[in-house]
Design a protein around this motif. Structure first.
Motif, PDB file in Angstrom:
ATOM      1  N   TYR A  53     -28.897 -25.502 -30.513  1.00 44.82           N
ATOM      2  CA  TYR A  53     -28.659 -24.342 -29.653  1.00 44.82           C
ATOM      3  C   TYR A  53     -27.484 -23.579 -30.253  1.00 44.82           C
ATOM      4  O   TYR A  53     -26.547 -24.189 -30.781  1.00 44.82           O
TER       5      TYR A  53
ATOM      6  N   PRO B 266     -25.961 -22.271 -25.128  1.00 42.86           N
ATOM      7  CA  PRO B 266     -26.808 -23.465 -25.028  1.00 42.86           C
ATOM      8  C   PRO B 266     -27.779 -23.359 -23.854  1.00 42.86           C
ATOM      9  O   PRO B 266     -27.417 -22.895 -22.782  1.00 42.86           O
ATOM     10  N   TRP B 267     -29.017 -23.764 -24.079  1.00 48.35           N
ATOM     11  CA  TRP B 267     -30.108 -23.710 -23.107  1.00 48.35           C
ATOM     12  C   TRP B 267     -30.474 -22.269 -22.731  1.00 48.35           C
ATOM     13  O   TRP B 267     -31.286 -22.048 -21.847  1.00 48.35           O
ATOM     14  N   GLU B 268     -29.899 -21.292 -23.415  1.00 42.59           N
ATOM     15  CA  GLU B 268     -30.204 -19.886 -23.157  1.00 42.59           C
ATOM     16  C   GLU B 268     -30.325 -19.130 -24.479  1.00 42.59           C
ATOM     17  O   GLU B 268     -29.840 -18.018 -24.632  1.00 42.59           O
TER      18      GLU B 268
ATOM     19  N   PHE C  29     -36.020 -25.231 -28.538  1.00 38.42           N
ATOM     20  CA  PHE C  29     -36.671 -25.473 -27.254  1.00 38.42           C
ATOM     21  C   PHE C  29     -37.224 -24.183 -26.672  1.00 38.42           C
ATOM     22  O   PHE C  29     -36.550 -23.152 -26.664  1.00 38.42           O
TER      23      PHE C  29
ATOM     24  N   ASN D 246     -38.378 -22.709 -23.230  1.00 36.81           N
ATOM     25  CA  ASN D 246     -38.338 -22.868 -21.778  1.00 36.81           C
ATOM     26  C   ASN D 246     -39.592 -22.250 -21.169  1.00 36.81           C
ATOM     27  O   ASN D 246     -39.847 -21.054 -21.325  1.00 36.81           O
TER      28      ASN D 246
ATOM     29  N   ASP E 188     -40.434 -26.994 -21.751  1.00 29.28           N
ATOM     30  CA  ASP E 188     -39.135 -27.397 -21.226  1.00 29.28           C
ATOM     31  C   ASP E 188     -39.005 -26.853 -19.800  1.00 29.28           C
ATOM     32  O   ASP E 188     -39.325 -25.696 -19.537  1.00 29.28           O
TER      33      ASP E 188
ATOM     34  N   LEU F 272     -21.426 -24.748 -20.375  1.00 31.60           N
ATOM     35  CA  LEU F 272     -22.803 -25.177 -20.158  1.00 31.60           C
ATOM     36  C   LEU F 272     -23.361 -24.451 -18.944  1.00 31.60           C
ATOM     37  O   LEU F 272     -22.623 -24.175 -17.997  1.00 31.60           O
TER      38      LEU F 272
ATOM     39  N   VAL G 219     -28.304 -26.094 -15.108  1.00 28.79           N
ATOM     40  CA  VAL G 219     -28.837 -27.255 -15.818  1.00 28.79           C
ATOM     41  C   VAL G 219     -27.976 -28.488 -15.582  1.00 28.79           C
ATOM     42  O   VAL G 219     -28.479 -29.571 -15.303  1.00 28.79           O
TER      43      VAL G 219
END
Length: 690
Positions: free
Chosen positions: A236, A241-243, A272, A274, A311, A479, A483
């Motif tokens: 990431y 991260p995660w976006e 990943f 989503n 995900d 973060l 999540v």
């Protein structure tokens, strides 16, 4: 006192009456809601929610009609009600209820459905099914617009039949149907539904391309017939991260990070997708384009990608499988021949969802998703990232690679790795592992402990099948709360799992990768091994626009090269600019270049240029600029000298790029002040290790 009591009694009676009115209203709504012939729109909105669960693909292969014209409005209404009818039919048979059938089937057609439901009830049978596609061929549309007859061809049906809640058989077939629908009360109902014949699905996997695609042969991975060992990192961007995709997508940052991975010797990154962010079943074209940019950047930097699908997804019931089908079609199919893809990871740590869904339900969905993935992309590998591996998928499933994650006591790793390596007949990949380096007083882990953890795991993998994907490249400054929440004992460890700090400083853990022999993938060559533009050192000269020409490519014949160069010499380059691609922040810097054309290219006898370094020494370098054109690199080098920056230039022959670098530095502690000096000059840089 009497007045107060009276008021009190009146209040109590009023509350009682109002409460009973609400109760009676609720009861009447429920009765009206469940009775046969209930309002269809209310039923669909409150109970079935068709649009959320059932989205088969519709193909109208023929709309010609000798009588009344079948216009788009008719098509939309028939498709809507026909699709809803299938959904209600399958839903009713899954729980053996007759409720709702009358709203979608006429009196005569519902008789057969009722008989099937009664039979299934008597024998404790339930049928769970769905359809993935419908191919409509109009036969007749009446003049009054109230009757339509059509063939529904090659309907992909999947059914699972249970007895006493135990699966006894599963069907995966193509079927042909004869359909007649009537318009009643403003809705189309099925009057006639007859299945003519069925054909078993041919699940044979036929590849369309193999060159530059990683292949599996037994327990070995091959790339263009040579062994390929996965040296990977879960990725990431540091600040998102995660976006990674969507509004925060930044191709400049990704390019910088991919170059860093390449320089460290990694050949793989895991990213990943989503499910919700990519549009669920209605895949967002913008997101797909961002994924394509990511794949292209990976290809440019010698990286393969493992793309993890679904995900934050949890719709595993067969009635929802159309959502999976549509998502795979939108995300996977466009990249079935892209050389940057190493593998598709169907689902990250799918076993965790077995805490909510049944094992049978989840494994059925996984098998279905794998089969449909390989239908849309028969070329690339497939895998599932397990936290606690399922034996079936280690050996018997149609996945190509077996992947497991390890976050347990490191002393257990050797035994765990040996177990799965010997059990599985597929290449075994440790798809996630790592240890955070957050330490406060006596709690947490130091960088030294993180290093020892990695060394234990990597030493075992390197002595075995050699495939790994570590977690993760960077420490994360923040973060997403949705999540991880806000509890510090959850967020702080996850923030500090990287190989680099949030400031970009390398951690000690990198020594573990050096210990197993990882080296930069790119091979830099001095200018003696490249083509020469010797007149480009003169002022007010002309620059050859050499984009797309790589004279080191032995597949290009000399005549073809000369022709391309001649074509480029004819083009006038006006106010051209070159992008410095090594930006760590969200900006790009353009360098003005003099309009020139060089006619003195000698591809047969390249000459050494004095402003190029001839030797590439071991150590750490800070890359300041990357250029396609040699003259642009020289102009920028001269400009940087005015800032008292003594930079060297190297030509990367395989990529056809010129790199301006500061270094080498033998000690990591010297990098930070050097980087600060570059920053003070208004420039950015990224780390390269040689």
């Amino acid at each position: 006192m009497k007045i107060n009591r009276t008021v009190y009694r009146v209040g109590v009676i009023a509350v009682f009456v109002i409460a009973n009115l609400f109760i009676l209203r609720g009861i009447s709504s429920v009765i009206a809601f469940v009775k046969s012939g209930a309002d269809r729109e209310q039923m669909m909105a409150k109970v079935l929610k068709v649009n959320d669960y059932y989205k088969p693909v519709f193909n109208w292969v023929n709309l010609d009609n000798p009588g009344r014209e079948f216009i788009a409005k008719n098509q939309g209404e028939v498709q809507r009600d026909y699709s809803d009818s299938w959904y209600v039919k399958n839903l009713s048979q899954s729980v053996n209820t007759k409720k709702g059938i009358a709203d979608f089937f006429t009196d005569s057609s519902r008789v057969n459905l009722f008989k099937i439901i009664d039979f299934n009830k008597e024998n404790n049978l339930t049928v769970h099914g769905t359809t993935l596609n419908h191919n409509i061929d109009i036969n007749f549309f009446s003049a009054d617009g109230k009757l339509v007859a059509f063939d529904d061809k090659n309907v992909h049906e999947i059914y699972k039949i249970y007895q006493n809640d135990s699966l006894i058989t599963q069907q995966d077939v193509y079927s042909n149907y004869k359909i007649v629908m009537l318009l009643e009360d403003g809705f189309w109902r099925i009057r006639h539904m007859v299945r003519n014949d069925t054909t078993l699905i041919d699940k044979q996997r036929i590849k369309t391309v193999e060159e530059n695609i990683v292949q599996r042969k037994g327990k070995q991975l091959l790339l263009n017939h040579k062994p390929f060992y996965i040296r990977g990192i879960n990725y990431y961007p540091k600040d998102t991260p995660w976006e990674m995709y969507g509004d925060k997508f930044n191709d400049t940052i990704i390019a910088q990070d991919f170059r860093l991975l390449d320089s460290l010797g990694f050949n793989t990154a895991r990213v990943f997708v989503n499910f919700n962010d990519f549009g669920k079943e209605e895949v967002d074209a913008k997101m797909v384009n961002q994924l394509k940019q990511t794949l292209d950047l990976a290809q440019q930097n010698n990286l393969k990608l493992v793309v993890t699908l679904f995900d934050f997804f949890g719709n595993y019931d067969i009635i929802n499988w159309t959502l999976t089908e549509q998502h795979l079609k939108g995300v996977v199919a466009p990249f079935k021949e892209h050389p940057a893809i190493l593998a598709w990871d169907i689902k990250n740590e799918a076993d965790l969802d077995m805490q909510v869904h049944s094992e049978e339900q989840l494994t059925s969905w996984l098998n279905f998703a794998i089969q449909r993935l390989q239908f849309y992309d028969p070329n690339h590998l497939s895998t599932i990232g397990w936290l606690h591996p399922h034996p079936h998928f280690a050996e018997s499933s149609t996945t190509d690679v077996f992947t497991f994650h390890f976050y347990e006591d490191v002393n257990r790793f050797n035994r765990t790795y040996e177990k799965w390596s010997s059990f599985s007949d597929k290449p075994v990949v440790v798809g996630e592992f790592g240890l955070h380096s957050y330490k406060k007083l006596i709690f947490g882990n130091s960088e030294e402990e993180q290093l020892e953890h990695y060394k234990t795991i990597l030493d075992k993998i390197d002595a075995g099948e050699k495939h790994f994907i570590a977690w993760t490249l960077y420490d994360f400054p923040e973060l997403p709360k949705k999540v991880f929440g806000v509890l510090p004992w959850k967020t702080l460890p996850q923030k500090n799992m990287g190989l680099f700090t949030t400031e970009g400083k390398p951690k000690l853990v990198l020594k573990a990768f050096e210990a197993i022999g990882m080296r930069p993938n790119q091979e830099f060559n001095s200018v003696e091994n490249s083509y020469n533009l010797n007149n480009s050192e003169k002022k007010n000269e002309k620059v050859v626009k050499s984009d797309g020409i790589n004279l080191s490519d032995d597949k290009l014949k000399k005549s073809e090269v000369e022709k391309q160069l001649a074509d480029n010499q004819k083009a006038e380059v006006n106010e051209s600019t070159t992008k410095i691609t090594s930006s760590i922040v969200h900006e790009k810097q353009n360098i003005n270049v003099v309009n020139t054309t060089d006619k003195s290219i000698d591809t047969a006898k390249p000459k050494k240029l004095s402003w190029f370094e001839d030797k590439w020494d071991s150590g750490y370098y800070l890359v300041i600029g990357v250029f396609k054109e040699q003259a642009n690199a020289k102009n920028e080098q001269q400009r940087l000298q005015h800032h008292n920056l003594q930079v060297s230039c190297y030509f990367d022959k395989p990529k056809g790029l010129f790199y301006l670098v500061d270094g080498p530095y033998s000690n990591n502690s010297l990098i930070i002040p050097a980087k600060e000096k570059i920053k003070q000059a208004g420039l950015d840089s990224w780390l390269l290790r040689k």
